[in-house]
Design a protein around this motif. Structure first.
Motif, short mmCIF file in Angstrom:
data_model
loop_
_atom_site.label_atom_id
_atom_site.label_comp_id
_atom_site.label_asym_id
_atom_site.label_seq_id
_atom_site.Cartn_x
_atom_site.Cartn_y
_atom_site.Cartn_z
N GLU A 62 0.80 -1.23 0.00
CA GLU A 62 0.00 0.00 0.00
C GLU A 62 0.83 1.27 0.00
O GLU A 62 0.35 2.32 -0.39
CB GLU A 62 -0.95 -0.01 1.19
N ALA A 63 2.08 1.21 0.45
CA ALA A 63 2.91 2.41 0.54
C ALA A 63 3.44 2.86 -0.81
O ALA A 63 3.86 4.00 -0.96
CB ALA A 63 4.06 2.17 1.51
N SER A 64 3.45 1.98 -1.79
CA SER A 64 4.01 2.31 -3.10
C SER A 64 3.00 3.03 -3.99
O SER A 64 1.85 2.62 -4.07
CB SER A 64 4.44 1.03 -3.83
N THR A 65 3.46 4.06 -4.68
CA THR A 65 2.69 4.68 -5.73
C THR A 65 2.97 3.89 -7.00
O THR A 65 4.12 3.64 -7.34
CB THR A 65 3.10 6.15 -5.91
N VAL A 66 1.92 3.50 -7.71
CA VAL A 66 2.06 2.60 -8.85
C VAL A 66 1.98 3.38 -10.16
O VAL A 66 1.02 4.13 -10.38
CB VAL A 66 0.98 1.50 -8.83
N TYR A 67 2.98 3.18 -11.01
CA TYR A 67 3.04 3.77 -12.33
C TYR A 67 3.09 2.65 -13.36
O TYR A 67 3.40 1.50 -13.04
CB TYR A 67 4.29 4.64 -12.49
N LEU A 68 2.83 3.00 -14.61
CA LEU A 68 3.01 2.06 -15.73
C LEU A 68 3.23 2.86 -16.99
O LEU A 68 2.96 4.07 -17.03
CB LEU A 68 1.79 1.14 -15.88
N ALA A 69 3.72 2.18 -18.01
CA ALA A 69 3.89 2.78 -19.33
C ALA A 69 3.18 1.88 -20.32
O ALA A 69 3.28 0.65 -20.23
CB ALA A 69 5.35 2.92 -19.69
N THR A 70 2.44 2.48 -21.25
CA THR A 70 1.73 1.69 -22.25
C THR A 70 1.73 2.43 -23.59
O THR A 70 1.72 3.66 -23.61
CB THR A 70 0.29 1.37 -21.81
N THR A 71 1.71 1.66 -24.64
CA THR A 71 1.58 2.26 -25.97
C THR A 71 0.23 1.94 -26.58
O THR A 71 -0.16 2.56 -27.56
CB THR A 71 2.69 1.76 -26.92
N THR A 72 -0.50 0.99 -26.00
CA THR A 72 -1.76 0.54 -26.62
C THR A 72 -2.94 0.38 -25.68
O THR A 72 -4.05 0.19 -26.16
CB THR A 72 -1.55 -0.81 -27.33
N ALA A 73 -2.72 0.42 -24.38
CA ALA A 73 -3.80 0.01 -23.46
C ALA A 73 -4.21 1.08 -22.46
O ALA A 73 -4.72 0.76 -21.39
CB ALA A 73 -3.39 -1.27 -22.74
N SER A 74 -4.04 2.35 -22.79
CA SER A 74 -4.39 3.39 -21.81
C SER A 74 -5.87 3.36 -21.44
O SER A 74 -6.22 3.58 -20.28
CB SER A 74 -3.97 4.77 -22.30
N PRO A 126 8.29 10.45 -10.70
CA PRO A 126 9.52 10.44 -9.89
C PRO A 126 10.74 10.00 -10.71
O PRO A 126 10.64 9.14 -11.59
CB PRO A 126 9.22 9.42 -8.79
N ALA A 127 11.88 10.58 -10.38
CA ALA A 127 13.12 10.28 -11.09
C ALA A 127 13.44 8.78 -11.05
O ALA A 127 13.94 8.22 -12.04
CB ALA A 127 14.27 11.09 -10.50
N ALA A 128 13.15 8.12 -9.93
CA ALA A 128 13.45 6.69 -9.81
C ALA A 128 12.65 5.87 -10.82
O ALA A 128 13.13 4.85 -11.33
CB ALA A 128 13.18 6.20 -8.40
N VAL A 129 11.45 6.30 -11.13
CA VAL A 129 10.62 5.60 -12.12
C VAL A 129 11.13 5.92 -13.52
O VAL A 129 11.28 5.03 -14.36
CB VAL A 129 9.13 5.96 -11.96
N LEU A 188 11.55 3.00 -18.91
CA LEU A 188 11.19 4.36 -19.29
C LEU A 188 12.35 5.18 -19.83
O LEU A 188 12.13 6.20 -20.49
CB LEU A 188 10.53 5.09 -18.12
N SER A 189 13.57 4.76 -19.57
CA SER A 189 14.70 5.55 -20.04
C SER A 189 15.27 5.07 -21.36
O SER A 189 16.17 5.70 -21.91
CB SER A 189 15.82 5.58 -18.98
N GLY A 190 14.73 3.97 -21.89
CA GLY A 190 15.30 3.53 -23.15
C GLY A 190 14.55 2.44 -23.89
O GLY A 190 14.58 2.38 -25.10
N ILE A 191 13.86 1.57 -23.17
CA ILE A 191 13.20 0.45 -23.84
C ILE A 191 11.86 0.89 -24.45
O ILE A 191 11.60 0.63 -25.62
CB ILE A 191 13.01 -0.73 -22.87
N CYS A 192 11.02 1.53 -23.66
CA CYS A 192 9.74 2.01 -24.18
C CYS A 192 9.97 3.26 -25.03
O CYS A 192 10.83 4.07 -24.72
CB CYS A 192 8.79 2.39 -23.03
N PRO A 193 9.19 3.42 -26.08
CA PRO A 193 9.35 4.62 -26.90
C PRO A 193 8.95 5.87 -26.10
O PRO A 193 8.14 5.81 -25.18
CB PRO A 193 8.39 4.39 -28.07
N ALA A 194 9.54 6.99 -26.47
CA ALA A 194 9.23 8.25 -25.79
C ALA A 194 7.75 8.59 -25.92
O ALA A 194 7.20 9.33 -25.10
CB ALA A 194 10.09 9.37 -26.35
#
Length: 146
Positions: free
Chosen positions: A90-102, A119-122, A128-134
């Protein structure tokens, strides 16, 4: 509704990697440290999908979520998202990256977030820094998944 449970799986699991490749999801970093991956298994032992969480300190990245083709359109995606988020705590804020499923993730309580608000850590994850497209959409869980 089908009952499923999560079982830990390594990034080197051939079924996991094959499912990601078939779904056109990245596999470049699944063997790196700091990631927890799961296979979703029905009560009769059938593998229906996979998911993962990448630890980013006070936040985490929901990733590698895939339902195998023969199990799609059965509400298992919702179940798998919810169960995977529970693994983050519960303490974690959850992020994700998607190109097709927003749209799918919006229904589950995620909202689009501008990169400067992530956040910078994410942002510094390989995802997010290289695999997923910008152009990938970054989303943040803003309410409990339904």
């Amino acid at each position: 509704m089908t009952s499923i449970k999560l079982e830990p799986v390594g990034g080197d699991d051939p079924g996991f990697k094959a499912a990601l490749i078939e779904a056109h999801l990245p596999t470049d970093d699944i063997g790196d440290n700091g990631r927890s991956f799961y296979r979703a298994v029905t009560d009769n032992g059938a593998i229906v999908g996979y998911s993962g969480i990448e630890d980013c300190g006070d936040a985490c990245l929901l990733r590698s979520l895939v339902i195998l083709p023969e199990y799609r359109r059965r509400e298992l995606g919702r179940i798998l998202v919810h169960m995977t988020i529970e693994q983050a705590g519960e303490a974690s804020t959850v992020y994700l990256a998607t190109t097709t499923a927003s749209g799918f993730f919006e229904i589950l309580g995620f909202s689009v977030v501008a990169r400067p608000d992530v956040p910078a850590a994410v942002l510094s994850t390989r995802q997010l820094s290289g695999i997923c497209p910008a152009s990938a959409t970054i989303m943040k869980l803003t309410r409990p998944p339904t």
